[in-house]
Design a protein around this motif. Structure first.
Motif, PDB file in Angstrom:
ATOM      1  N   ALA A  70     -73.976 -21.273  83.160  1.00  0.00           N
ATOM      2  CA  ALA A  70     -73.881 -21.963  81.871  1.00  0.00           C
ATOM      3  C   ALA A  70     -73.897 -23.476  82.066  1.00  0.00           C
ATOM      4  O   ALA A  70     -74.575 -24.195  81.320  1.00  0.00           O
ATOM      5  CB  ALA A  70     -72.607 -21.539  81.150  1.00  0.00           C
ATOM      6  N   ARG A  71     -73.166 -23.970  83.064  1.00  0.00           N
ATOM      7  CA  ARG A  71     -73.174 -25.413  83.334  1.00  0.00           C
ATOM      8  C   ARG A  71     -74.560 -25.878  83.768  1.00  0.00           C
ATOM      9  O   ARG A  71     -75.017 -26.955  83.378  1.00  0.00           O
ATOM     10  CB  ARG A  71     -72.144 -25.750  84.419  1.00  0.00           C
ATOM     11  CG  ARG A  71     -70.708 -25.620  83.962  1.00  0.00           C
ATOM     12  CD  ARG A  71     -69.727 -26.223  84.960  1.00  0.00           C
ATOM     13  NE  ARG A  71     -69.905 -25.788  86.332  1.00  0.00           N
ATOM     14  CZ  ARG A  71     -69.335 -24.725  86.878  1.00  0.00           C
ATOM     15  NH1 ARG A  71     -68.542 -23.953  86.155  1.00  0.00           N
ATOM     16  NH2 ARG A  71     -69.548 -24.418  88.140  1.00  0.00           N
ATOM     17  N   TYR A  72     -75.236 -25.079  84.569  1.00  0.00           N
ATOM     18  CA  TYR A  72     -76.573 -25.435  85.049  1.00  0.00           C
ATOM     19  C   TYR A  72     -77.557 -25.494  83.880  1.00  0.00           C
ATOM     20  O   TYR A  72     -78.343 -26.430  83.769  1.00  0.00           O
ATOM     21  CB  TYR A  72     -77.024 -24.410  86.088  1.00  0.00           C
ATOM     22  CG  TYR A  72     -78.370 -24.689  86.682  1.00  0.00           C
ATOM     23  CD1 TYR A  72     -78.555 -25.753  87.541  1.00  0.00           C
ATOM     24  CD2 TYR A  72     -79.470 -23.883  86.392  1.00  0.00           C
ATOM     25  CE1 TYR A  72     -79.794 -26.008  88.109  1.00  0.00           C
ATOM     26  CE2 TYR A  72     -80.706 -24.133  86.952  1.00  0.00           C
ATOM     27  CZ  TYR A  72     -80.854 -25.193  87.802  1.00  0.00           C
ATOM     28  OH  TYR A  72     -82.080 -25.440  88.348  1.00  0.00           O
ATOM     29  N   PRO A  77     -82.043 -28.723  81.536  1.00  0.00           N
ATOM     30  CA  PRO A  77     -83.110 -29.065  80.587  1.00  0.00           C
ATOM     31  C   PRO A  77     -83.172 -30.553  80.268  1.00  0.00           C
ATOM     32  O   PRO A  77     -84.251 -31.108  80.101  1.00  0.00           O
ATOM     33  CB  PRO A  77     -82.749 -28.251  79.345  1.00  0.00           C
ATOM     34  CG  PRO A  77     -81.933 -27.129  79.850  1.00  0.00           C
ATOM     35  CD  PRO A  77     -81.177 -27.678  81.022  1.00  0.00           C
ATOM     36  N   LYS A  78     -82.022 -31.214  80.203  1.00  0.00           N
ATOM     37  CA  LYS A  78     -82.014 -32.644  79.901  1.00  0.00           C
ATOM     38  C   LYS A  78     -82.682 -33.441  81.012  1.00  0.00           C
ATOM     39  O   LYS A  78     -83.464 -34.353  80.758  1.00  0.00           O
ATOM     40  CB  LYS A  78     -80.577 -33.122  79.723  1.00  0.00           C
ATOM     41  CG  LYS A  78     -79.870 -32.505  78.543  1.00  0.00           C
ATOM     42  CD  LYS A  78     -78.424 -32.916  78.534  1.00  0.00           C
ATOM     43  CE  LYS A  78     -77.649 -32.080  77.543  1.00  0.00           C
ATOM     44  NZ  LYS A  78     -76.220 -32.310  77.653  1.00  0.00           N
ATOM     45  N   ILE A  83     -87.556 -36.358  83.178  1.00  0.00           N
ATOM     46  CA  ILE A  83     -88.589 -36.528  84.207  1.00  0.00           C
ATOM     47  C   ILE A  83     -89.964 -36.320  83.587  1.00  0.00           C
ATOM     48  O   ILE A  83     -90.907 -37.061  83.873  1.00  0.00           O
ATOM     49  CB  ILE A  83     -88.353 -35.555  85.374  1.00  0.00           C
ATOM     50  CG1 ILE A  83     -87.077 -35.964  86.135  1.00  0.00           C
ATOM     51  CG2 ILE A  83     -89.540 -35.542  86.326  1.00  0.00           C
ATOM     52  CD1 ILE A  83     -86.623 -34.975  87.165  1.00  0.00           C
ATOM     53  N   SER A  84     -90.089 -35.344  82.707  1.00  0.00           N
ATOM     54  CA  SER A  84     -91.359 -35.103  82.027  1.00  0.00           C
ATOM     55  C   SER A  84     -91.756 -36.311  81.191  1.00  0.00           C
ATOM     56  O   SER A  84     -92.927 -36.695  81.164  1.00  0.00           O
ATOM     57  CB  SER A  84     -91.242 -33.856  81.150  1.00  0.00           C
ATOM     58  OG  SER A  84     -92.413 -33.678  80.401  1.00  0.00           O
ATOM     59  N   HIS A  85     -90.807 -36.922  80.491  1.00  0.00           N
ATOM     60  CA  HIS A  85     -91.108 -38.108  79.690  1.00  0.00           C
ATOM     61  C   HIS A  85     -91.616 -39.239  80.570  1.00  0.00           C
ATOM     62  O   HIS A  85     -92.565 -39.932  80.200  1.00  0.00           O
ATOM     63  CB  HIS A  85     -89.867 -38.569  78.935  1.00  0.00           C
ATOM     64  CG  HIS A  85     -89.516 -37.688  77.786  1.00  0.00           C
ATOM     65  ND1 HIS A  85     -88.419 -37.898  77.016  1.00  0.00           N
ATOM     66  CD2 HIS A  85     -90.110 -36.586  77.270  1.00  0.00           C
ATOM     67  CE1 HIS A  85     -88.351 -36.977  76.078  1.00  0.00           C
ATOM     68  NE2 HIS A  85     -89.364 -36.155  76.223  1.00  0.00           N
TER      69      HIS A  85
END
Length: 138
Positions: A70-72, A77-78, A83-85
């Motif tokens: 859950a923490r992962y 995703p953030k 990195i994608s941006h």
């Protein structure tokens, strides 16, 4: 400082200067009944230990915690999105405007710093006179 093979033969890890090392089973593999399952190397099984093995082992142990998935999922995703941006948006992360690894690294570090400063401004976080960070007063 030691590793064991599937046949429970233990050997010492010969350390390198960088913190890594190698454990070679060599002669023990010659008459081992599990050799076919263990290795195809002519000189016997050889295990290489990287310089960061201790950190990797600690991470693997932490990932067995029931709350870890859950923490992962909450964090990953953030990070992946940011990195994608950097790579795909108008920041130009995919194209280097200079030549040479040192200049490209410096350019990308500058890009990442600019994106981080823009994000801090959006969040309303400012530097205090003492050098700490705080939320801007409304």
């Amino acid at each position: 400082g030691q590793v064991s093979c599937p046949n429970q033969v233990t050997t010492e890890i010969r350390r390198h200067g960088d913190g890594g090392g190698v454990a070679a089973f060599g002669a023990a593999c010659a008459s081992c009944p599990l050799r076919e399952q263990c290795t195809t190397a002519r000189n016997g099984r050889e295990i290489k230990i990287g310089p960061h093995e201790e950190h990797l082992a600690r991470g693997r142990a932490n990932s067995t915690d029931p709350g870890w998935p859950a923490r992962y999922r909450a964090t990953r995703p953030k990070v992946e999105r940011k990195i994608s941006h950097l790579m795909r948006r108008r920041h130009g992360g995919r194209r280097a405007r200079v030549r040479g690894v040192t200049k490209i690294d410096a350019g990308f570090s500058l890009l990442a710093a600019a994106v981080n400063l823009a994000r801090l401004a959006i969040l309303g976080i400012v530097s205090t006179p003492s050098g700490a960070w705080a939320t801007a007063a409304p």
